[in-house]
Design a protein around this motif. Structure first.
Motif, PDB file in Angstrom:
ATOM      1  N   VAL A   1      37.956  -3.110 -36.918  1.00  0.00           N
ATOM      2  CA  VAL A   1      38.320  -1.599 -37.421  1.00  0.00           C
ATOM      3  C   VAL A   1      37.377  -1.713 -38.696  1.00  0.00           C
ATOM      4  O   VAL A   1      36.591  -0.723 -39.098  1.00  0.00           O
ATOM      5  CB  VAL A   1      39.287  -1.167 -37.334  1.00  0.00           C
ATOM      6  CG1 VAL A   1      39.518   0.177 -37.775  1.00  0.00           C
ATOM      7  CG2 VAL A   1      39.744  -1.007 -35.902  1.00  0.00           C
ATOM      8  N   GLY A   2      38.017  -2.624 -39.579  1.00  0.00           N
ATOM      9  CA  GLY A   2      37.745  -2.420 -40.899  1.00  0.00           C
ATOM     10  C   GLY A   2      36.444  -2.663 -41.109  1.00  0.00           C
ATOM     11  O   GLY A   2      35.542  -2.074 -42.084  1.00  0.00           O
ATOM     12  N   ALA A   3      35.700  -3.716 -40.515  1.00  0.00           N
ATOM     13  CA  ALA A   3      34.262  -4.013 -40.500  1.00  0.00           C
ATOM     14  C   ALA A   3      33.490  -2.936 -40.170  1.00  0.00           C
ATOM     15  O   ALA A   3      32.413  -2.867 -40.785  1.00  0.00           O
ATOM     16  CB  ALA A   3      34.028  -5.296 -39.639  1.00  0.00           C
ATOM     17  N   THR A   4      33.872  -2.143 -39.286  1.00  0.00           N
ATOM     18  CA  THR A   4      33.037  -1.400 -38.519  1.00  0.00           C
ATOM     19  C   THR A   4      32.928   0.037 -39.555  1.00  0.00           C
ATOM     20  O   THR A   4      32.067   0.579 -39.503  1.00  0.00           O
ATOM     21  CB  THR A   4      33.630  -0.683 -37.103  1.00  0.00           C
ATOM     22  OG1 THR A   4      33.755  -1.667 -36.234  1.00  0.00           O
ATOM     23  CG2 THR A   4      32.712   0.437 -36.540  1.00  0.00           C
ATOM     24  N   ILE A   5      33.963   0.161 -40.255  1.00  0.00           N
ATOM     25  CA  ILE A   5      33.954   1.157 -41.102  1.00  0.00           C
ATOM     26  C   ILE A   5      32.992   0.913 -42.300  1.00  0.00           C
ATOM     27  O   ILE A   5      32.158   1.836 -42.728  1.00  0.00           O
ATOM     28  CB  ILE A   5      35.313   1.510 -41.959  1.00  0.00           C
ATOM     29  CG1 ILE A   5      36.346   2.036 -40.899  1.00  0.00           C
ATOM     30  CG2 ILE A   5      35.323   2.478 -43.200  1.00  0.00           C
ATOM     31  CD1 ILE A   5      37.800   1.987 -41.435  1.00  0.00           C
TER      32      ILE A   5
ATOM     33  N   LEU B   1      29.463   1.699 -41.210  1.00  0.00           N
ATOM     34  CA  LEU B   1      28.861   3.034 -41.240  1.00  0.00           C
ATOM     35  C   LEU B   1      28.056   3.376 -42.589  1.00  0.00           C
ATOM     36  O   LEU B   1      26.829   4.018 -42.710  1.00  0.00           O
ATOM     37  CB  LEU B   1      30.028   3.863 -41.271  1.00  0.00           C
ATOM     38  CG  LEU B   1      30.704   4.021 -39.914  1.00  0.00           C
ATOM     39  CD1 LEU B   1      31.944   5.386 -39.945  1.00  0.00           C
ATOM     40  CD2 LEU B   1      29.720   4.469 -38.896  1.00  0.00           C
ATOM     41  N   TRP B   2      28.539   2.574 -43.696  1.00  0.00           N
ATOM     42  CA  TRP B   2      27.940   2.264 -44.887  1.00  0.00           C
ATOM     43  C   TRP B   2      26.581   1.835 -44.762  1.00  0.00           C
ATOM     44  O   TRP B   2      25.391   2.336 -45.339  1.00  0.00           O
ATOM     45  CB  TRP B   2      28.573   1.769 -46.161  1.00  0.00           C
ATOM     46  CG  TRP B   2      27.912   1.870 -47.205  1.00  0.00           C
ATOM     47  CD1 TRP B   2      27.995   2.812 -48.420  1.00  0.00           C
ATOM     48  CD2 TRP B   2      26.977   1.162 -47.830  1.00  0.00           C
ATOM     49  NE1 TRP B   2      27.122   2.708 -49.323  1.00  0.00           N
ATOM     50  CE2 TRP B   2      26.574   1.240 -49.237  1.00  0.00           C
ATOM     51  CE3 TRP B   2      26.115  -0.302 -47.344  1.00  0.00           C
ATOM     52  CZ2 TRP B   2      25.471   0.778 -49.868  1.00  0.00           C
ATOM     53  CZ3 TRP B   2      25.559  -0.872 -48.195  1.00  0.00           C
ATOM     54  CH2 TRP B   2      25.031  -0.555 -49.359  1.00  0.00           C
ATOM     55  N   ILE B   3      26.398   0.800 -44.077  1.00  0.00           N
ATOM     56  CA  ILE B   3      25.293  -0.029 -44.053  1.00  0.00           C
ATOM     57  C   ILE B   3      24.253   0.797 -43.093  1.00  0.00           C
ATOM     58  O   ILE B   3      22.844   0.895 -43.229  1.00  0.00           O
ATOM     59  CB  ILE B   3      25.394  -1.414 -42.874  1.00  0.00           C
ATOM     60  CG1 ILE B   3      26.169  -2.281 -43.985  1.00  0.00           C
ATOM     61  CG2 ILE B   3      24.183  -1.844 -42.388  1.00  0.00           C
ATOM     62  CD1 ILE B   3      26.579  -3.637 -43.283  1.00  0.00           C
TER      63      ILE B   3
ATOM     64  N   TRP C   1      25.236  -4.947 -35.040  1.00  0.00           N
ATOM     65  CA  TRP C   1      24.936  -4.569 -33.786  1.00  0.00           C
ATOM     66  C   TRP C   1      25.936  -3.842 -33.021  1.00  0.00           C
ATOM     67  O   TRP C   1      25.642  -3.065 -31.981  1.00  0.00           O
ATOM     68  CB  TRP C   1      24.870  -5.976 -32.753  1.00  0.00           C
ATOM     69  CG  TRP C   1      23.507  -6.775 -33.248  1.00  0.00           C
ATOM     70  CD1 TRP C   1      23.310  -7.501 -34.272  1.00  0.00           C
ATOM     71  CD2 TRP C   1      22.285  -6.451 -32.195  1.00  0.00           C
ATOM     72  NE1 TRP C   1      21.938  -7.818 -34.031  1.00  0.00           N
ATOM     73  CE2 TRP C   1      21.316  -7.174 -33.070  1.00  0.00           C
ATOM     74  CE3 TRP C   1      22.115  -5.918 -31.143  1.00  0.00           C
ATOM     75  CZ2 TRP C   1      20.133  -7.499 -32.476  1.00  0.00           C
ATOM     76  CZ3 TRP C   1      20.919  -5.988 -30.503  1.00  0.00           C
ATOM     77  CH2 TRP C   1      19.718  -6.883 -31.297  1.00  0.00           C
ATOM     78  N   GLY C   2      27.283  -3.624 -33.334  1.00  0.00           N
ATOM     79  CA  GLY C   2      28.186  -2.752 -32.741  1.00  0.00           C
ATOM     80  C   GLY C   2      27.653  -1.308 -32.928  1.00  0.00           C
ATOM     81  O   GLY C   2      27.551  -0.776 -32.138  1.00  0.00           O
ATOM     82  N   PRO C   3      27.706  -0.698 -34.374  1.00  0.00           N
ATOM     83  CA  PRO C   3      27.293   0.659 -34.285  1.00  0.00           C
ATOM     84  C   PRO C   3      25.731   0.750 -34.260  1.00  0.00           C
ATOM     85  O   PRO C   3      25.327   1.917 -33.861  1.00  0.00           O
ATOM     86  CB  PRO C   3      27.925   0.827 -36.000  1.00  0.00           C
ATOM     87  CG  PRO C   3      27.789  -0.430 -36.418  1.00  0.00           C
ATOM     88  CD  PRO C   3      27.987  -1.579 -35.486  1.00  0.00           C
ATOM     89  N   LEU C   4      24.870  -0.201 -34.777  1.00  0.00           N
ATOM     90  CA  LEU C   4      23.512   0.418 -34.821  1.00  0.00           C
ATOM     91  C   LEU C   4      22.778   0.504 -33.536  1.00  0.00           C
ATOM     92  O   LEU C   4      21.802   1.444 -33.416  1.00  0.00           O
ATOM     93  CB  LEU C   4      22.879  -0.646 -35.564  1.00  0.00           C
ATOM     94  CG  LEU C   4      22.792  -0.560 -37.129  1.00  0.00           C
ATOM     95  CD1 LEU C   4      22.357  -1.725 -37.992  1.00  0.00           C
ATOM     96  CD2 LEU C   4      22.097   0.566 -37.516  1.00  0.00           C
ATOM     97  N   VAL C   5      23.311  -0.075 -32.420  1.00  0.00           N
ATOM     98  CA  VAL C   5      22.563  -0.214 -31.369  1.00  0.00           C
ATOM     99  C   VAL C   5      22.553   1.270 -30.665  1.00  0.00           C
ATOM    100  O   VAL C   5      21.417   1.708 -30.232  1.00  0.00           O
ATOM    101  CB  VAL C   5      22.859  -1.029 -30.359  1.00  0.00           C
ATOM    102  CG1 VAL C   5      22.461  -0.801 -28.823  1.00  0.00           C
ATOM    103  CG2 VAL C   5      22.569  -2.365 -30.748  1.00  0.00           C
ATOM    104  N   TRP C   6      23.815   1.969 -30.956  1.00  0.00           N
ATOM    105  CA  TRP C   6      23.907   3.208 -30.363  1.00  0.00           C
ATOM    106  C   TRP C   6      22.989   4.000 -31.026  1.00  0.00           C
ATOM    107  O   TRP C   6      22.338   5.126 -30.613  1.00  0.00           O
ATOM    108  CB  TRP C   6      25.561   3.720 -30.571  1.00  0.00           C
ATOM    109  CG  TRP C   6      26.529   2.840 -29.570  1.00  0.00           C
ATOM    110  CD1 TRP C   6      27.193   1.991 -30.182  1.00  0.00           C
ATOM    111  CD2 TRP C   6      26.735   2.805 -28.331  1.00  0.00           C
ATOM    112  NE1 TRP C   6      27.929   1.472 -29.150  1.00  0.00           N
ATOM    113  CE2 TRP C   6      27.491   1.851 -27.974  1.00  0.00           C
ATOM    114  CE3 TRP C   6      25.906   3.695 -27.322  1.00  0.00           C
ATOM    115  CZ2 TRP C   6      27.818   1.676 -26.576  1.00  0.00           C
ATOM    116  CZ3 TRP C   6      26.366   3.230 -25.984  1.00  0.00           C
ATOM    117  CH2 TRP C   6      27.337   2.377 -25.689  1.00  0.00           C
TER     118      TRP C   6
END
Length: 522
Positions: free
Chosen positions: A307-311, A314-316, A378-383
């Motif tokens: 969770v912390g890394a995914t937050i 979002l900045w990336i 790869w978690g958030p960016l692919v979507w």
């Protein structure tokens, strides 16, 4: 400007990710609960086949729902598909919660719930990418992944408390039943949001589309910004309509569509082939080497890092290029897997991890480093990337097929991981490491840089054959006045692709650029 409506729309739609994360996160805890084992196991334990079926049928359901959702999105609209899928998901949860002794019933409940989740996984990123302003589009669509991680973490926390507090079926039925609450929130609240302006425009609802764009951007409906955006949408729509009704197979035969469809499928499958589930699978064993025996505590630690890394991710997404971030993430994960596989195979004592505490600590560090790499790239960016890759004419079916590849590999990995790790143990990491290395070069050679570009600009980049390695510096002005798009009979004026919302100040006194209704695409 950033508007409250744009943020609210993105947040509500992202609840679809929370539902998937919660459904996925709770099952690992259920499989370790005494009452669940007694009801659905075999002599107090699960065989690899039964466990793989219970876990994997969710992914089969999502695959079916995902493939059907493209057609539904183009008929019902984006927000109505999201609402319908959320309520359909509840049917699956009811089947799960009402299971008494038959494990097949529980598994089929997950299959049914999966169909709803699959439809959400296509319709939510599509709705977000078509609606929010382009300067926050990447972060908004990527928030779908953030909500997945929050859903997983929430399921871990609730499982931890109910497992300790109850000794009967309330252990798993309470967290299972809570799934319905999240679906009710999404299914009801999304109905108060506007329809995707691009879908509304294609349906001939011009004023609705214009007003929605204005509200989301915080400007007057007849400002220069909205006039130019409507003009872009209208010209693309006219070009689409001139080609007639699009049969489904045109996602492979349309202008530059085979390239994009296959790339989208590879990126979505690649999100699974990075091997994130491998780390979660072996996490309990690794953490035991430091004396942490409680698998629920292990899950919470890994989920919190996620969770912390995914937050941070979002900045990336908002500030860094898509290509650089995905390549850096793939290289980082490749390194983690090489260390993980060789240390786990040659240094860690698998039979007695406490005897090799240094190796255990190394594995823990690189487990967390891998999760950080995945959750920020790869978690958030692919979507986000897949959500903005396709033109409106093919967006729904192409996104459905691409997302289906994600669910297919999700199922294959969840079902076969137990068998494979029993045979080759930590060497399984070399397979995922090789996939990460391959994904690095796929992004480098084939994926466009799409940060801060309108969906219409992105379409032009692909159809006009821009070199992906030079796409970050591409400007619409480098095109001649009229570009003949490859394999496309229509001529697209290059000036239409030069729209940049930062260049147009609000101008409430402007006259409407489009007074007539567009030709409706069916």
């Amino acid at each position: 400007m950033l508007t409250f409506l744009a943020v609210l729309l993105g947040a509500i739609a992202s609840m679809g990710g929370f539902i998937f994360g919660y459904e996925s996160g709770q099952i690992s805890g259920f499989l370790a609960m005494a009452d669940f084992l007694a009801r659905f196991g075999e002599n107090g334990q699960f065989s690899a086949a039964r466990q793989g079926t219970i876990v994997g049928l969710l992914c089969i359901g999502t695959l079916v729902g995902c493939l059907a959702s493209g057609w539904i999105c183009d008929r019902l609209g984006r927000k109505w598909t999201i609402s319908s899928a959320a309520f359909f998901y509840i049917i699956g949860v009811v089947i799960e919660v009402s299971s008494e002794k038959q494990w097949v019933q529980f598994a089929m409940g997950r299959f049914t719930a999966g169909m709803g989740i699959g439809a959400l996984s296509t319709s939510v990123p599509m709705y977000q990418s078509e609606s929010v302003p382009k300067n926050i589009r990447g972060a908004t669509v990527a928030s779908y992944q953030l909500m997945i991680t929050l859903g997983i973490w929430t399921a871990y926390m609730i499982n931890w408390h109910t497992e300790a507090a109850f000794g009967n079926s309330a252990q798993w039925r309470i967290p299972n039943a809570l799934s319905m609450l999240w679906a009710l929130i999404l299914g009801g609240s999304i109905l108060f949001m506007p329809e995707s302006p691009r879908f509304a425009y294609r349906m001939g609802r011009v004023e609705e589309a214009r007003n929605t764009l204005a509200r989301l951007n915080g400007v007057d409906p007849y400002s220069k910004l909205i006039d130019d955006e409507v003009k872009e949408i209208d010209d693309k729509l006219k070009a689409d309509n001139a080609q007639g009704v699009a049969p489904w197979y045109e996602i492979f035969t349309g202008p530059s569509m085979l390239y994009r469809t296959l790339l989208g499928m590879i990126l979505q499958a690649g999100q699974q082939l990075t091997g994130a589930n491998f780390f979660f699978y072996y996490g309990t064993t690794v953490f035991k080497s430091t004396g942490i025996e409680n698998s629920y505590i292990t899950s919470i630690i890994l989920g919190s890092v996620n969770v912390g890394a995914t937050i941070g991710g979002l900045w990336i997404v908002k500030n860094c290029g898509r290509r650089k971030a995905l390549m850096a993430g793939a290289a980082w994960m490749f390194m983690c897997f090489m260390i993980y596989a060789f240390v786990g195979s040659f240094v860690l004592d698998a039979n007695n991890p406490m005897a090799t505490p240094t190796a255990g600590k190394v594995l823990i560090v690189f487990t967390c480093l891998f999760i950080v790499a995945f959750a920020t790239t790869w978690g958030p960016l692919v979507w986000a990337v897949v959500g903005e890759m396709y033109p409106s004419r093919y967006r729904a079916p192409a996104m459905a097929v691409a997302t289906a590849s994600n669910w297919l590999f999700n199922f294959l990995i969840s079902f076969f991981t137990t068998f494979i790790t029993n045979a080759i143990h930590y060497f399984y990491g070399l397979v995922f490491g090789g996939c990460c290395l391959a994904l690095f070069f796929i992004v480098y050679f084939f994926m466009m840089e799409t940060k801060d570009r309108s969906l219409e600009e992105i379409d032009t980049m692909y159809t006009s054959g821009v070199n992906p390695r030079k796409s970050a510096g591409w400007k619409p002005s480098v095109l001649p006045a009229d570009v003949k798009v490859a394999e496309n009979k229509e001529t697209v004026p290059a000036r239409l692709m030069a729209h940049d919302e930062r260049a147009f100040p609000e101008n409430p006194n402007s006259k409407p650029a489009m007074a007539q209704n567009p030709t409706q695409a069916v």
